[in-house]
Design an enzyme around this catalytic site. Structure first.
Site, mmCIF file in Angstrom:
data_model
loop_
_atom_site.group_PDB
_atom_site.id
_atom_site.type_symbol
_atom_site.label_atom_id
_atom_site.label_comp_id
_atom_site.label_asym_id
_atom_site.label_seq_id
_atom_site.Cartn_x
_atom_site.Cartn_y
_atom_site.Cartn_z
ATOM 1 N N ASN A 176 54.448 49.318 15.808
ATOM 2 C CA ASN A 176 53.792 49.278 17.117
ATOM 3 C C ASN A 176 52.678 48.243 17.022
ATOM 4 O O ASN A 176 51.614 48.508 16.459
ATOM 5 C CB ASN A 176 53.232 50.658 17.477
ATOM 6 C CG ASN A 176 52.414 50.632 18.763
ATOM 7 O OD1 ASN A 176 52.486 49.684 19.544
ATOM 8 N ND2 ASN A 176 51.635 51.676 18.983
ATOM 9 N N LYS A 215 50.792 47.161 19.241
ATOM 10 C CA LYS A 215 49.708 47.402 20.196
ATOM 11 C C LYS A 215 49.381 46.089 20.929
ATOM 12 O O LYS A 215 50.272 45.273 21.157
ATOM 13 C CB LYS A 215 48.511 48.029 19.496
ATOM 14 C CG LYS A 215 48.897 49.326 18.750
ATOM 15 C CD LYS A 215 47.731 50.154 18.346
ATOM 16 C CE LYS A 215 48.200 51.435 17.658
ATOM 17 N NZ LYS A 215 47.100 52.347 17.340
ATOM 18 N N HIS A 254 52.076 57.469 24.173
ATOM 19 C CA HIS A 254 51.162 57.216 23.059
ATOM 20 C C HIS A 254 49.779 57.745 23.423
ATOM 21 O O HIS A 254 49.367 57.707 24.583
ATOM 22 C CB HIS A 254 51.102 55.716 22.756
ATOM 23 C CG HIS A 254 50.429 55.404 21.457
ATOM 24 N ND1 HIS A 254 49.051 55.370 21.335
ATOM 25 C CD2 HIS A 254 50.938 55.126 20.227
ATOM 26 C CE1 HIS A 254 48.748 55.072 20.079
ATOM 27 N NE2 HIS A 254 49.856 54.928 19.389
ATOM 28 N N GLU A 258 46.948 56.589 23.160
ATOM 29 C CA GLU A 258 46.076 55.621 23.830
ATOM 30 C C GLU A 258 46.400 55.529 25.316
ATOM 31 O O GLU A 258 45.507 55.317 26.146
ATOM 32 C CB GLU A 258 46.210 54.253 23.146
ATOM 33 C CG GLU A 258 45.619 54.260 21.744
ATOM 34 C CD GLU A 258 46.151 53.179 20.829
ATOM 35 O OE1 GLU A 258 45.722 53.147 19.665
ATOM 36 O OE2 GLU A 258 46.994 52.372 21.268
ATOM 37 N N GLU A 301 51.858 61.929 16.155
ATOM 38 C CA GLU A 301 50.710 61.105 15.807
ATOM 39 C C GLU A 301 49.425 61.903 16.037
ATOM 40 O O GLU A 301 48.925 61.967 17.165
ATOM 41 C CB GLU A 301 50.675 59.844 16.663
ATOM 42 C CG GLU A 301 51.800 58.869 16.376
ATOM 43 C CD GLU A 301 51.463 57.471 16.861
ATOM 44 O OE1 GLU A 301 51.645 56.532 16.086
ATOM 45 O OE2 GLU A 301 50.988 57.330 17.998
ATOM 46 N N GLY A 343 44.551 54.860 13.491
ATOM 47 C CA GLY A 343 43.637 53.742 13.322
ATOM 48 C C GLY A 343 42.326 54.093 12.658
ATOM 49 O O GLY A 343 41.397 53.283 12.632
ATOM 50 N N SER A 382 48.019 56.080 10.598
ATOM 51 C CA SER A 382 47.535 55.451 9.363
ATOM 52 C C SER A 382 48.506 55.592 8.195
ATOM 53 O O SER A 382 48.089 55.717 7.040
ATOM 54 C CB SER A 382 46.144 56.001 8.984
ATOM 55 O OG SER A 382 45.202 55.718 10.003
#
Length: 251
Positions: A9, A11, A95, A97, A166, A172, A210
């Site tokens: 991904n 991003k 996701h 985010e 996730e 991250g 991560s």
């Protein structure tokens, strides 16, 4: 054992020049991970580049989001049919985010998964709890609620999705769930999928948050962890391929 799937991904990263170099390295090194499926998901402006440079490579590609709408006056949106025009095999939906920064609800994520499947694209459905959820003992409740919305929306097509767990607190941050923590949540999701569809055993559940070359082997050795959705490490070809090479290969 299900065949492992490692998805990058990117991003909101990349440029035409940087992408070309990265994709060239991925193509050259894909043989390091025989028996593992590889894919990369990029921002919409780069899908044509992925299609041009990855066609025939054995590496699949996809998008990072899709509209809930089929077409119409929705400026800035990208439909599933448009993604299909660029040969996308996958699209990431839900996701954290997107849920956090764009206010996407469980129902919106479920509709996006439905749109993707209708266009012949495999949705990678993301679920995961925040640090506060985990501290409050709500991890199982949250991930089951998020996945339940998708199962309800796609019905008999549930066996065609990919799920990605996730934990939001690990994305991250450099903090990774232990293999045991990750496996425990994956097992919960597998049980939920078994109750929903007879095809549950072939649904791949990826771990994101991560994952890197140092921890990949231990995570990927868990019985219900079928691959990874890789963020930062997917921008480095050597790291991404190293993670793929750590996958045990289905016999």
């Amino acid at each position: 054992m299900r065949r492992k799937l490692i998805v990058g991904n990117w991003k909101m990263n990349g440029s035409l020049a940087a992408n070309a170099e990265l994709l060239q390295r991925l193509r050259a090194g894909a043989g390091q991970a025989p028996g593992v499926d590889l894919a990369v998901c990029a921002s919409a402006p780069y899908l044509a580049q992925l299609q041009a440079l990855l066609s025939g490579s054995g590496i699949d590609w996809g998008a990072q989001d899709v509209s809930t709408h089929e077409s119409g006056a929705y400026t800035g949106e990208v439909s599933a049919a448009m993604l299909r025009d660029f040969g996308c095999r996958y699209v990431i939906v839900g996701h954290s985010e997107r849920r956090q920064y764009h206010g996407e609800s469980d129902d919106a994520v479920a509709l996006k998964a439905q749109r993707a499947l209708a266009a012949g694209i495999t949705p990678i459905v993301c679920v995961g709890e925040t640090g506060k959820d985990r501290e409050a003992g709500r991890t199982e409740f949250v991930v089951k609620r998020q996945l339940s919305a998708v199962i309800h929306a796609v019905g008999h097509c549930t066996s065609e999705i990919v799920v990605a767990y996730e934990p939001v607190w690990a994305i991250g941050t450099g903090h990774t769930a232990t293999p045991e923590q990750a496996q425990a949540v994956h097992a919960v999701l597998r049980t939920q999928l078994r109750a929903a569809t007879p095809g549950a055993e072939r649904i791949r559940i990826l771990y994101g948050g991560s994952m890197n070359p140092a921890n990949a082997a231990d995570l990927l050795a868990q019985p219900d962890i079928d691959g990874g959705l890789i963020g930062g490490a997917s921008l480095d070809a050597a790291q991404f391929l190293s993670i793929a090479a750590a996958c045990p290969v289905a016999q």
